[in-house]
Design an enzyme around this catalytic site. Sequence first.
Site, PDB file in Angstrom:
ATOM      1  N   HIS A 170     -12.086  11.338   4.551  1.00  0.00           N
ATOM      2  CA  HIS A 170     -12.058  11.876   5.852  1.00  0.00           C
ATOM      3  C   HIS A 170     -12.457  13.213   5.972  1.00  0.00           C
ATOM      4  CE1 HIS A 170     -10.091   7.758   6.241  1.00  0.00           C
ATOM      5  NE2 HIS A 170     -11.292   7.528   7.122  1.00  0.00           N
ATOM      6  N   PRO A 176      -4.139   2.649  14.607  1.00  0.00           N
ATOM      7  CA  PRO A 176      -4.004   4.179  14.598  1.00  0.00           C
ATOM      8  C   PRO A 176      -5.312   4.929  14.713  1.00  0.00           C
ATOM      9  CG  PRO A 176      -3.488   3.501  12.443  1.00  0.00           C
ATOM     10  CD  PRO A 176      -3.686   2.096  13.519  1.00  0.00           C
ATOM     11  N   SER A 178      -7.483   0.103  13.035  1.00  0.00           N
ATOM     12  CA  SER A 178      -7.833   1.289  13.194  1.00  0.00           C
ATOM     13  C   SER A 178      -8.674   1.347  14.520  1.00  0.00           C
ATOM     14  CB  SER A 178      -9.188   1.200  12.031  1.00  0.00           C
ATOM     15  OG  SER A 178      -9.990   2.456  12.346  1.00  0.00           O
ATOM     16  N   SER A 179      -8.723   2.736  15.126  1.00  0.00           N
ATOM     17  CA  SER A 179      -9.446   3.013  16.172  1.00  0.00           C
ATOM     18  C   SER A 179     -10.917   2.482  16.481  1.00  0.00           C
ATOM     19  CB  SER A 179      -9.120   4.446  16.874  1.00  0.00           C
ATOM     20  OG  SER A 179      -9.973   5.366  15.892  1.00  0.00           O
ATOM     21  N   CYS A 180     -11.398   2.166  15.239  1.00  0.00           N
ATOM     22  CA  CYS A 180     -13.029   2.188  15.108  1.00  0.00           C
ATOM     23  C   CYS A 180     -13.211   0.524  15.498  1.00  0.00           C
ATOM     24  CB  CYS A 180     -13.634   2.314  13.782  1.00  0.00           C
ATOM     25  SG  CYS A 180     -12.965   1.321  12.492  1.00  0.00           S
ATOM     26  N   ASN A 191      -7.654   8.447  13.920  1.00  0.00           N
ATOM     27  CA  ASN A 191      -7.995   9.049  12.708  1.00  0.00           C
ATOM     28  C   ASN A 191      -6.630   9.842  12.070  1.00  0.00           C
ATOM     29  OD1 ASN A 191     -10.538   8.542  13.553  1.00  0.00           O
ATOM     30  ND2 ASN A 191     -11.315  10.011  12.381  1.00  0.00           N
ATOM     31  N   LEU A 192      -6.410   9.831  11.067  1.00  0.00           N
ATOM     32  CA  LEU A 192      -5.135  10.187  10.510  1.00  0.00           C
ATOM     33  C   LEU A 192      -5.200  11.086   9.216  1.00  0.00           C
ATOM     34  CD1 LEU A 192      -3.450   6.505   9.714  1.00  0.00           C
ATOM     35  CD2 LEU A 192      -3.078   8.081  11.595  1.00  0.00           C
ATOM     36  N   TYR A 199     -15.910  -2.333   8.350  1.00  0.00           N
ATOM     37  CA  TYR A 199     -14.318  -2.067   8.318  1.00  0.00           C
ATOM     38  C   TYR A 199     -13.979  -2.503   9.656  1.00  0.00           C
ATOM     39  CZ  TYR A 199     -10.167   0.685   7.945  1.00  0.00           C
ATOM     40  OH  TYR A 199      -8.999   1.358   8.069  1.00  0.00           O
ATOM     41  N   ARG A 231     -13.160  13.922  17.720  1.00  0.00           N
ATOM     42  CA  ARG A 231     -12.149  13.179  17.005  1.00  0.00           C
ATOM     43  C   ARG A 231     -10.823  13.651  17.414  1.00  0.00           C
ATOM     44  NH1 ARG A 231     -16.209  10.990  16.262  1.00  0.00           N
ATOM     45  NH2 ARG A 231     -17.049  10.251  14.160  1.00  0.00           N
ATOM     46  N   LYS A 247     -10.891  -5.215  10.543  1.00  0.00           N
ATOM     47  CA  LYS A 247      -9.644  -4.899  11.165  1.00  0.00           C
ATOM     48  C   LYS A 247      -9.571  -5.747  12.455  1.00  0.00           C
ATOM     49  CE  LYS A 247      -7.903  -2.007   8.674  1.00  0.00           C
ATOM     50  NZ  LYS A 247      -6.517  -2.149   7.569  1.00  0.00           N
ATOM     51  N   GLY A 262       0.570  -1.050  -0.037  1.00  0.00           N
ATOM     52  CA  GLY A 262       0.070   0.079   0.067  1.00  0.00           C
ATOM     53  C   GLY A 262       0.756   1.215  -0.033  1.00  0.00           C
ATOM     54  N   HIS A 263       2.020   1.307  -0.722  1.00  0.00           N
ATOM     55  CA  HIS A 263       2.817   2.404  -0.420  1.00  0.00           C
ATOM     56  C   HIS A 263       2.467   3.720  -1.222  1.00  0.00           C
ATOM     57  CE1 HIS A 263       3.674   1.214  -4.783  1.00  0.00           C
ATOM     58  NE2 HIS A 263       4.563   2.208  -4.745  1.00  0.00           N
ATOM     59  N   ARG A 264       1.478   3.628  -2.112  1.00  0.00           N
ATOM     60  CA  ARG A 264       0.998   4.815  -2.591  1.00  0.00           C
ATOM     61  C   ARG A 264      -0.071   5.653  -1.788  1.00  0.00           C
ATOM     62  NH1 ARG A 264       1.618   4.873  -9.030  1.00  0.00           N
ATOM     63  NH2 ARG A 264      -0.362   3.686  -9.048  1.00  0.00           N
TER      64      ARG A 264
HETATM   65  O1  GFB Z   1     -13.558  11.547   9.322  1.00  0.00           O
HETATM   66  P1  GFB Z   1     -14.862  10.912   9.236  1.00  0.00           P
HETATM   67  O2  GFB Z   1     -15.415  10.706   7.663  1.00  0.00           O
HETATM   68  O3  GFB Z   1     -14.869   9.582  10.120  1.00  0.00           O
HETATM   69  O4  GFB Z   1     -15.922  11.996   9.802  1.00  0.00           O
HETATM   70  P2  GFB Z   1     -15.131   8.824  11.246  1.00  0.00           P
HETATM   71  C1  GFB Z   1     -15.607  12.342  11.256  1.00  0.00           C
HETATM   72  C2  GFB Z   1     -16.876  13.396  11.441  1.00  0.00           C
HETATM   73  O5  GFB Z   1     -16.687  14.596  10.695  1.00  0.00           O
HETATM   74  C3  GFB Z   1     -18.178  12.788  11.431  1.00  0.00           C
HETATM   75  C4  GFB Z   1     -17.875  14.967  10.258  1.00  0.00           C
HETATM   76  O6  GFB Z   1     -18.982  13.287  12.503  1.00  0.00           O
HETATM   77  C5  GFB Z   1     -18.861  13.484  10.083  1.00  0.00           C
HETATM   78  O7  GFB Z   1     -20.295  13.604  10.106  1.00  0.00           O
HETATM   79  N1  GFB Z   1     -18.006  15.568   8.899  1.00  0.00           N
HETATM   80  C6  GFB Z   1     -18.414  16.898   8.791  1.00  0.00           C
HETATM   81  C7  GFB Z   1     -17.423  15.183   7.835  1.00  0.00           C
HETATM   82  N2  GFB Z   1     -18.106  17.379   7.487  1.00  0.00           N
HETATM   83  C8  GFB Z   1     -17.385  16.312   6.862  1.00  0.00           C
HETATM   84  C9  GFB Z   1     -17.089  15.993   5.384  1.00  0.00           C
HETATM   85  O8  GFB Z   1     -17.340  16.942   4.610  1.00  0.00           O
HETATM   86  N3  GFB Z   1     -16.602  14.947   5.324  1.00  0.00           N
HETATM   87  C10 GFB Z   1     -16.526  13.721   6.258  1.00  0.00           C
HETATM   88  N4  GFB Z   1     -15.927  12.641   5.741  1.00  0.00           N
HETATM   89  N5  GFB Z   1     -16.846  14.161   7.293  1.00  0.00           N
HETATM   90  C11 GFB Z   1     -14.102   6.833   9.908  1.00  0.00           C
HETATM   91  C12 GFB Z   1     -14.709   5.581   9.660  1.00  0.00           C
HETATM   92  O9  GFB Z   1     -14.983   7.372  10.740  1.00  0.00           O
HETATM   93  O10 GFB Z   1     -12.899   6.877  10.685  1.00  0.00           O
HETATM   94  C13 GFB Z   1     -13.427   4.521   9.239  1.00  0.00           C
HETATM   95  O11 GFB Z   1     -15.679   5.586   8.859  1.00  0.00           O
HETATM   96  C14 GFB Z   1     -12.133   4.807  10.112  1.00  0.00           C
HETATM   97  O12 GFB Z   1     -13.976   3.393   9.447  1.00  0.00           O
HETATM   98  C15 GFB Z   1     -11.657   6.319  10.051  1.00  0.00           C
HETATM   99  O13 GFB Z   1     -12.126   4.256  11.132  1.00  0.00           O
HETATM  100  C16 GFB Z   1     -10.639   6.818  10.941  1.00  0.00           C
HETATM  101  O14 GFB Z   1     -14.198   9.310  12.242  1.00  0.00           O
HETATM  102  O15 GFB Z   1     -16.647   9.107  11.385  1.00  0.00           O
END
Ligand code: GFB
Length: 313
Positions: free
Chosen positions: A180, A164, A108-110, A166-167, A137, A210, A141, A11-13
């Site tokens: 994300h 990890p 992942s922390s989830c 959230n990155l 997911y 987060r 994991k 997954g180097h890219r």
């Molecule tokens: O980063 P995110 O998509 O993932 O969303 P999770 C984090 C929070 O940000 C949620 C809000 O409460 C979203 O509703 N948010 C606000 C947004 N605006 C936006 C936007 O424009 N885009 C996105 N994406 N979010 C993931 C998991 O969960 O975290 C994966 O689905 C993984 O499995 C990853 O574990 C690290 O933190 O909610």
Amino acid sequence: MKPDSLIYVAGHRGLVGSAIVRRLGAAGFTNLLLRTHQETDLANQASVEQLFADHRPEYVFLAAARVGGILANDTRPAEFLKENLAIQTNVIDAAYRHGTRKLLFLGSSCIYPKNAPQPMREDCLLTGPLEPTNEWYAIAKIAGLKMCQAYRRQYGFNAISAMPTNLYGPGDNFNLKGSHVLPALICKFHEAREQGACEAEIWGTGTPHREFLHVDDLADACLFLMERYDGEHWVNVGSGSEISISELVSLVAGIIGYRGAVRFNTAMPDGTSRKLLDISKLRALGWNPTIPLESGIQQTYNWYLQHRDSLRI
Ligand code: GFB
């Protein structure tokens, strides 16, 4: 690891894999095995078998995965479950059978229960129901870290797992449907400022919290664990502090210079309300995060500006 050890970064890219490659390069490891998805489909067992039979890497960083933000996880459960199970099963098993000395699996922390006590310790795994938006997911994991444990117990294979939080960082996915929250905010505020828009949409209520870790800190922790940790239990990797999505919105808007309004679209999911990792185990081993959130976001925004034209957004 010796300077000339053959190290495979799967997954180097991606966000994580590219950061591990940068970190390995900075540490003087030059003998890297890197394959694109087109060259080796890791979900295909025969392709993975061929790769390991041909090269027999001594060390493996398993950073390849189907990843995405809350919307992608919530709407594509079959892909997140099936592809991750296939990738990790193929790579962990092939690494063991072809004599890899050590493998690091990235989770992942989830994986932790939706209502786990905060901050979440490693031992709260499987003590309650998962967050529904990403349980597919998370199940994959959990299977991966359990596979590492099982291969260690039954076969003595030195496989370890890092979990990890959230990155974010350079090389992230800025496509709004799959990304994300942090790259999404960078993209939305930059575009809104450029177009002179007076409003930007934010998903959910803004109340969830987060924890964010710069991917270069994660890569540093991965090398640290590869060189110094041989336990059967997985290790949390986080920054140790959390921020609400509303606070994050203000922080990112300030860095980008977006002065318009924000509208919270509560029809979009919030996901879990908190997921702060307890990183005392990693700190006790001697590792600490170093990149503050604000400067990490600024650096990521600079990367976005430099690469924006070539990104698929
Ligand atoms: O980063 P995110 O998509 O993932 O969303 P999770 C984090 C929070 O940000 C949620 C809000 O409460 C979203 O509703 N948010 C606000 C947004 N605006 C936006 C936007 O424009 N885009 C996105 N994406 N979010 C993931 C998991 O969960 O975290 C994966 O689905 C993984 O499995 C990853 O574990 C690290 O933190 O909610």
